[in-house]
Scaffold this motif. Structure first.
Motif, PDB file in Angstrom:
ATOM      1  N   LEU A   1      53.535 -19.685  -0.070  1.00  0.00           N
ATOM      2  CA  LEU A   1      54.785 -19.654   0.683  1.00  0.00           C
ATOM      3  C   LEU A   1      54.434 -19.365   2.134  1.00  0.00           C
ATOM      4  CD1 LEU A   1      56.982 -17.467  -1.725  1.00  0.00           C
ATOM      5  CD2 LEU A   1      56.873 -19.967  -1.607  1.00  0.00           C
ATOM      6  N   ALA A   2      55.080 -20.083   3.056  1.00  0.00           N
ATOM      7  CA  ALA A   2      54.829 -19.872   4.484  1.00  0.00           C
ATOM      8  C   ALA A   2      56.094 -19.345   5.141  1.00  0.00           C
ATOM      9  CB  ALA A   2      54.378 -21.166   5.149  1.00  0.00           C
ATOM     10  N   TYR A   3      55.907 -18.319   5.976  1.00  0.00           N
ATOM     11  CA  TYR A   3      57.026 -17.654   6.641  1.00  0.00           C
ATOM     12  C   TYR A   3      56.874 -17.770   8.157  1.00  0.00           C
ATOM     13  CZ  TYR A   3      57.532 -15.438   2.048  1.00  0.00           C
ATOM     14  OH  TYR A   3      57.676 -15.199   0.710  1.00  0.00           O
ATOM     15  N   ARG A   4      58.018 -17.674   8.845  1.00  0.00           N
ATOM     16  CA  ARG A   4      57.992 -17.705  10.307  1.00  0.00           C
ATOM     17  C   ARG A   4      59.012 -16.708  10.835  1.00  0.00           C
ATOM     18  NH1 ARG A   4      58.060 -22.764  11.330  1.00  0.00           N
ATOM     19  NH2 ARG A   4      56.027 -22.922  12.317  1.00  0.00           N
ATOM     20  N   VAL A   5      58.615 -16.012  11.888  1.00  0.00           N
ATOM     21  CA  VAL A   5      59.548 -15.164  12.621  1.00  0.00           C
ATOM     22  C   VAL A   5      60.361 -16.066  13.536  1.00  0.00           C
ATOM     23  CG1 VAL A   5      59.787 -13.290  14.284  1.00  0.00           C
ATOM     24  CG2 VAL A   5      58.000 -13.194  12.541  1.00  0.00           C
TER      25      VAL A   5
ATOM     26  N   PRO B   1      66.334 -17.511   3.950  1.00  0.00           N
ATOM     27  CA  PRO B   1      66.080 -16.110   4.272  1.00  0.00           C
ATOM     28  C   PRO B   1      64.998 -15.532   3.368  1.00  0.00           C
ATOM     29  CG  PRO B   1      68.119 -16.319   3.036  1.00  0.00           C
ATOM     30  CD  PRO B   1      67.678 -17.715   3.361  1.00  0.00           C
ATOM     31  N   ALA B   2      64.194 -14.642   3.929  1.00  0.00           N
ATOM     32  CA  ALA B   2      63.130 -13.978   3.162  1.00  0.00           C
ATOM     33  C   ALA B   2      63.446 -12.493   3.036  1.00  0.00           C
ATOM     34  CB  ALA B   2      61.785 -14.197   3.836  1.00  0.00           C
ATOM     35  N   ASP B   3      64.703 -12.187   2.737  1.00  0.00           N
ATOM     36  CA  ASP B   3      65.149 -10.794   2.674  1.00  0.00           C
ATOM     37  C   ASP B   3      65.103 -10.215   1.272  1.00  0.00           C
ATOM     38  OD1 ASP B   3      67.171 -12.227   1.500  1.00  0.00           O
ATOM     39  OD2 ASP B   3      68.711 -11.718   2.975  1.00  0.00           O
ATOM     40  N   GLY B   4      64.482 -10.939   0.336  1.00  0.00           N
ATOM     41  CA  GLY B   4      64.386 -10.447  -1.027  1.00  0.00           C
ATOM     42  C   GLY B   4      65.519 -10.875  -1.929  1.00  0.00           C
ATOM     43  N   SER B   5      66.494 -11.600  -1.411  1.00  0.00           N
ATOM     44  CA  SER B   5      67.635 -12.012  -2.229  1.00  0.00           C
ATOM     45  C   SER B   5      67.337 -13.242  -3.074  1.00  0.00           C
ATOM     46  CB  SER B   5      68.839 -12.297  -1.333  1.00  0.00           C
ATOM     47  OG  SER B   5      68.559 -13.363  -0.432  1.00  0.00           O
TER      48      SER B   5
ATOM     49  N   LYS C   1      61.654 -12.444   8.607  1.00  0.00           N
ATOM     50  CA  LYS C   1      61.084 -13.789   8.631  1.00  0.00           C
ATOM     51  C   LYS C   1      61.944 -14.744   7.814  1.00  0.00           C
ATOM     52  CE  LYS C   1      56.262 -12.455   9.424  1.00  0.00           C
ATOM     53  NZ  LYS C   1      56.550 -11.056   9.727  1.00  0.00           N
ATOM     54  N   ARG C   2      61.671 -16.043   8.016  1.00  0.00           N
ATOM     55  CA  ARG C   2      62.314 -17.100   7.248  1.00  0.00           C
ATOM     56  C   ARG C   2      61.258 -17.840   6.429  1.00  0.00           C
ATOM     57  NH1 ARG C   2      67.842 -17.335   7.187  1.00  0.00           N
ATOM     58  NH2 ARG C   2      67.779 -19.614   7.016  1.00  0.00           N
ATOM     59  N   LEU C   3      61.627 -18.205   5.208  1.00  0.00           N
ATOM     60  CA  LEU C   3      60.749 -19.042   4.396  1.00  0.00           C
ATOM     61  C   LEU C   3      60.871 -20.479   4.890  1.00  0.00           C
ATOM     62  CD1 LEU C   3      58.938 -19.521   1.890  1.00  0.00           C
ATOM     63  CD2 LEU C   3      61.054 -19.844   0.578  1.00  0.00           C
TER      64      LEU C   3
ATOM     65  N   GLY D   1      61.772 -17.837  16.542  1.00  0.00           N
ATOM     66  CA  GLY D   1      61.278 -17.870  17.906  1.00  0.00           C
ATOM     67  C   GLY D   1      59.772 -17.893  18.035  1.00  0.00           C
ATOM     68  N   ASP D   2      59.065 -17.728  16.925  1.00  0.00           N
ATOM     69  CA  ASP D   2      57.602 -17.731  16.931  1.00  0.00           C
ATOM     70  C   ASP D   2      57.132 -18.914  16.087  1.00  0.00           C
ATOM     71  OD1 ASP D   2      54.887 -17.277  16.758  1.00  0.00           O
ATOM     72  OD2 ASP D   2      55.072 -15.135  16.340  1.00  0.00           O
ATOM     73  N   GLN D   3      56.248 -19.742  16.643  1.00  0.00           N
ATOM     74  CA  GLN D   3      55.796 -20.943  15.945  1.00  0.00           C
ATOM     75  C   GLN D   3      54.690 -20.657  14.922  1.00  0.00           C
ATOM     76  OE1 GLN D   3      57.399 -23.934  16.350  1.00  0.00           O
ATOM     77  NE2 GLN D   3      58.744 -22.571  17.517  1.00  0.00           N
ATOM     78  N   ARG D   4      54.103 -19.465  14.954  1.00  0.00           N
ATOM     79  CA  ARG D   4      53.012 -19.170  14.024  1.00  0.00           C
ATOM     80  C   ARG D   4      53.536 -18.913  12.614  1.00  0.00           C
ATOM     81  NH1 ARG D   4      50.499 -14.262  17.258  1.00  0.00           N
ATOM     82  NH2 ARG D   4      52.762 -13.904  17.387  1.00  0.00           N
ATOM     83  N   LEU D   5      52.738 -19.310  11.620  1.00  0.00           N
ATOM     84  CA  LEU D   5      53.109 -19.133  10.231  1.00  0.00           C
ATOM     85  C   LEU D   5      52.280 -18.019   9.599  1.00  0.00           C
ATOM     86  CD1 LEU D   5      53.359 -22.807   8.877  1.00  0.00           C
ATOM     87  CD2 LEU D   5      55.183 -21.356   9.747  1.00  0.00           C
ATOM     88  N   LYS D   6      52.903 -17.319   8.670  1.00  0.00           N
ATOM     89  CA  LYS D   6      52.198 -16.332   7.856  1.00  0.00           C
ATOM     90  C   LYS D   6      52.255 -16.817   6.420  1.00  0.00           C
ATOM     91  CE  LYS D   6      51.927 -11.422   6.683  1.00  0.00           C
ATOM     92  NZ  LYS D   6      50.494 -11.363   7.001  1.00  0.00           N
ATOM     93  N   HIS D   7      51.087 -16.922   5.779  1.00  0.00           N
ATOM     94  CA  HIS D   7      51.002 -17.496   4.441  1.00  0.00           C
ATOM     95  C   HIS D   7      50.793 -16.413   3.383  1.00  0.00           C
ATOM     96  CE1 HIS D   7      49.805 -20.812   7.146  1.00  0.00           C
ATOM     97  NE2 HIS D   7      50.427 -21.568   6.276  1.00  0.00           N
ATOM     98  N   ALA D   8      51.467 -16.577   2.285  1.00  0.00           N
ATOM     99  CA  ALA D   8      51.259 -15.733   1.106  1.00  0.00           C
ATOM    100  C   ALA D   8      50.787 -16.641  -0.031  1.00  0.00           C
ATOM    101  CB  ALA D   8      52.548 -15.020   0.718  1.00  0.00           C
ATOM    102  N   HIS D   9      49.575 -16.365  -0.574  1.00  0.00           N
ATOM    103  CA  HIS D   9      48.972 -17.210  -1.603  1.00  0.00           C
ATOM    104  C   HIS D   9      49.121 -16.559  -2.977  1.00  0.00           C
ATOM    105  CE1 HIS D   9      46.948 -18.495   2.125  1.00  0.00           C
ATOM    106  NE2 HIS D   9      46.940 -19.683   1.558  1.00  0.00           N
TER     107      HIS D   9
END
Length: 751
Positions: free
Chosen positions: A555-559, A529-533, A592-594, A561-569
């Motif tokens: 770190l790469a995150y995904r919503v 989980p990417a909920d800040g915990s 999102k999920r890590l 049901g969505d195959q696209r990744l969002k990256h944080a550098h």
């Protein structure tokens, strides 16, 4: 007339055929050690941490009161995240490994192994393994604690084996009951709990006693009762040997003759001689019986590929019938994955038994052995050496046309590293290099989740070195045991590969690329989980002070049901050059999920020589409320260091012992339930025992350890001992210094 009144001519014919075959082609069983010799060996093996039973009498006599702490693993099973690794192309198959390595229970499996000259079998690809069965030719095989620790740290279930061989005496004692309870089932369940593993493979390879007309019904009741005793989180698998007729008659699939056993157990492990028709028939029966196809594990015998294949009995055959097993294992897995079945690979250590562990293909002692390279090829499709130096001679059955494109990792289900709330690695491998002697220190208990070290498949990695010029990002594991401590690490490199004559498009990035030429190397696939915990803590150093290079972690995150990744550098800046920084990365991105943690590089000099960018010592992801190490360390103590004696019949071993304690009211306040907790060592993943001011350093996974004679030789008569407890997720608790007498630590068992 009722058909049941007629004799079962097929069964009678099978038994007569067996007697005739055995009479014409006898394969006498070697007498082997005497009962007294077996007992003495079992006693010696107990001091190595091994537990097994050769007879039903030994099983029935076992008592939990006699448990030796060093025989218990301390690593709890790290429960994998419920979701699988996303973006896996094509169908996948769950994978069991059934270990049968030269009889098992080797010295390197033990808790205090000797140094080795050459690496032996371990598995570096545990993220692709669902269960691991420790198999040896004993009546009851309990996995060594070192293997259970290794497997649990990597999220893999460890199973023991109950093996009834044709020569096993007193078979009827298997189903002896007392007050309605099967004695052996009760003992198996109790040993599972005490020795901290996850279930059993039941393999009955002996015909039912003639006097038992209801043998199969009793055996089914035995399986059901064992499962009840074990509980829902442990597993019982049935091996496809004995049928409901009471005969050993391998079905090589799910059939009416083994269906009742498959329904009673958690899964069926089939024999190895299956074919496409067996698969089709098994699938129809599984649907009819409402047995999930993923609970049927079709066996693959790696030894079947050997051209000499001259072992006693019928030739070893596995799927596909011509050339199956060995380096063609992936061909069978592909077929199973397409049909929804699971895979059970028998003898994965074939790579270390059939091929030399002491010879490099280049005629030098340096570099990986042939065995190591064949193992890598089996799992990843890497190119085999031209000369394998095995006893198949010039026939080369292992250099098939399929092995590169049919690696195990291509078709096995891959699992996320860690759990949904915890991940930890110090990059420990199963064998640690000793720089002074060039020998290897076995350390199965320490093996961490290992990273991806190349950004693409092995086949693509080999190809880009022959193609146009391009930049690559890759890693190299170093596992060296220094004189003062264990210091494994991962070093990240970049370089230019390919042909300088064919420059092509220099923006090509074999991995992940963007227009800004950011190249990434995914070290671990996750599902958190990417909920800040949660928070990631990384120990790393930047290796090159160069303003041309921007490097760090992502770190790469995904919503869902969505195959696209969002990256944080997260860039590591030059001021951290060769320091020892602790990098903390927040894990917080709404909805999102890590799913990935890795490294990146942007730009860099165009040179073919490798450039070291980063050196990484450890990565930990855990709940944010557990990141204040001072609070965790202050909650526990290590005390009462003393000398003890472990007595087993006439044998005595002297040990250093200690205990750990929780300060009153502290555990619940500082130790989150999302973190691992050991049933034997509590918050501690291991202990580092420093003896004589560091003259001897021992890594222990229980609260006792012994010293080897060579470790004692250089000690003073009064020995100062300190025990450091290593907490799950980082942090250390140090005991006070205690003084012991050298003479009280000397063992004479082997003299």
């Amino acid at each position: 007339m009722d058909s049941s009144t007629f004799p079962d001519w097929r069964r009678i014919g099978r038994r007569l055929g067996k007697k005739l075959r055995d009479g014409l082609n006898p394969h006498p069983v070697a007498p082997g050690p005497s009962p007294e010799e077996r007992r003495a060996q079992r006693l010696r093996d107990g001091f190595k941490g091994f537990v097994y039973f050769d007879t039903f009498e030994e099983v029935e006599a076992w008592d939990s009161e006699n448990v030796d702490p060093i025989q218990q693993p301390n690593q709890p099973l790290l429960l994998r995240s419920a979701g699988n690794v996303p973006n896996q192309h094509g169908s996948k198959t769950k994978l069991i490994l059934c270990h049968d390595y030269q009889g098992g229970y080797h010295d390197y499996d033990g808790v205090r192994p000797d140094l080795l000259d050459f690496e032996m079998y371990s598995c570096r690809y545990l993220q692709f393994v669902d269960m691991f069965i420790y198999f040896s030719h004993k009546l009851v095989c309990v996995p060594p604690p070192t293997w259970t620790n290794c497997l649990h740290r990597n999220g893999v279930r460890a199973l023991g084996t109950l093996l009834i061989e044709p020569q096993t005496p007193n078979l009827e004692r298997l189903l002896t009951r007392r007050d309605g309870v099967f004695i052996v089932a009760r003992q198996l369940a109790d040993t599972t709990g005490i020795y901290g593993f996850d279930g059993w493979l039941i393999n009955v390879e002996q015909d039912a006693p003639e006097a038992y007309m209801n043998w199969s019904h009793l055996l089914i009741d035995f399986i059901l009762q064992l499962r009840k005793f074990l509980g829902v989180h442990r597993k019982v698998l049935w091996y496809d040997a004995l049928t409901t007729d009471g005969d050993v008659y391998y079905q090589n699939g799910l059939t009416p003759l083994n269906r009742p056993y498959a329904e009673a157990a958690d899964g069926l492990f089939t024999n190895y001689k299956w074919n496409d028709k067996k698969l089709a028939d098994s699938k129809l029966l599984a649907i009819e019986a409402a047995i999930p196809t993923e609970n049927v594990f079709f066996g693959i015998d790696l030894w079947a590929q050997n051209s000499n294949n001259n072992m006693p009995g019928p030739p070893r055959v596995t799927y596909p019938p011509k050339g199956g097993g060995g380096t063609n294992t992936g061909l069978a897995m592909n077929t199973l994955s397409q049909n929804g079945f699971s895979t059970a690979v028998f003898a994965p250590a074939w790579t270390f038994e059939h091929f030399p562990i002491s010879s490099s293909p280049y005629g030098s002692s340096r570099g990986p052995s042939v065995a190591h390279q064949v193992d890598e090829s089996l799992w990843t499709g890497a190119s085999l050496p031209d000369e394998l130096l095995c006893d198949c001679h010039g026939r080369k059955p292992h250099h098939t046309s399929h092995y590169k494109s049919n690696a195990i990792t291509r078709f096995a289900q891959e699992y996320p590293a860690g759990s949904s709330t915890f991940f930890e690695t110090g990059f420990n491998q199963a064998f640690l290099q000793q720089p002074q002697t060039n020998q290897l220190l076995p350390g199965l208990s320490s093996q961490d989740p290992l990273p991806n070290v190349i950004p693409v498949s092995v086949q693509d990695w080999e190809a880009i070195h022959q193609g146009p010029m391009t930049r690559v990002l890759y890693g190299k594991l170093d596992s060296t045991h220094q004189a003062t401590d264990y210091v494994p690490s991962l070093t990240i490199f970049t370089k230019i590969v390919g042909s300088w004559e064919e420059e092509g498009d220099q923006s090509i990035n074999h991995g992940t690329r963007e227009r800004t030429l950011i190249q990434r190397l995914c070290l671990y696939k996750l599902n958190m989980p990417a909920d800040g915990s949660l928070e990631a803590t990384i120990e790393a150093r930047i290796m090159r002070h160069d303003t041309q290079i921007r490097t760090g972690f992502y770190l790469a995150y995904r919503v869902p049901g969505d195959q696209r990744l969002k990256h944080a550098h997260y860039t590591m800046s030059p001021p951290t050059f060769r320091l020892e920084p602790i990098i903390k990365l927040p894990i917080h991105m709404s909805n999102k999920r890590l799913v990935e943690l890795g490294v990146f590089v942007e730009s860099g000099p165009e040179q073919s020589l490798p450039i070291a960018l980063l050196e990484i010592d450890s990565i930990v992801i855990k709940p944010r409320k557990a990141t204040i190490l001072e609070d965790l360390e202050a909650a526990f103590t290590i005390e009462d260091i003393r000398q003890v004696e472990k007595v087993k019949e006439s044998q005595v071993e002297k040990r250093i012992a200690w205990r750990w304690a929780t300060k009153p009211g502290q555990r619940g306040q500082v130790w989150p339930v999302e973190m691992p907790w050991s049933q034997t060592t509590g918050p501690f993943s291991s202990f580092t025992v420093r003896v004589g001011g560091g003259k001897a350093i021992i890594k222990a996974f229980s609260t006792q350890c012994s010293l080897k004679p060579k470790e004692i030789e250089d000690l003073d008569e009064t020995v100062v001992v300190q025990v450091v407890g290593n907490l799950f997720g980082g942090g250390h608790v140090r005991s006070a210094l205690f003084s012991l007498h050298k003479i009280d630590l000397i063992n004479h068992m082997n003299e």
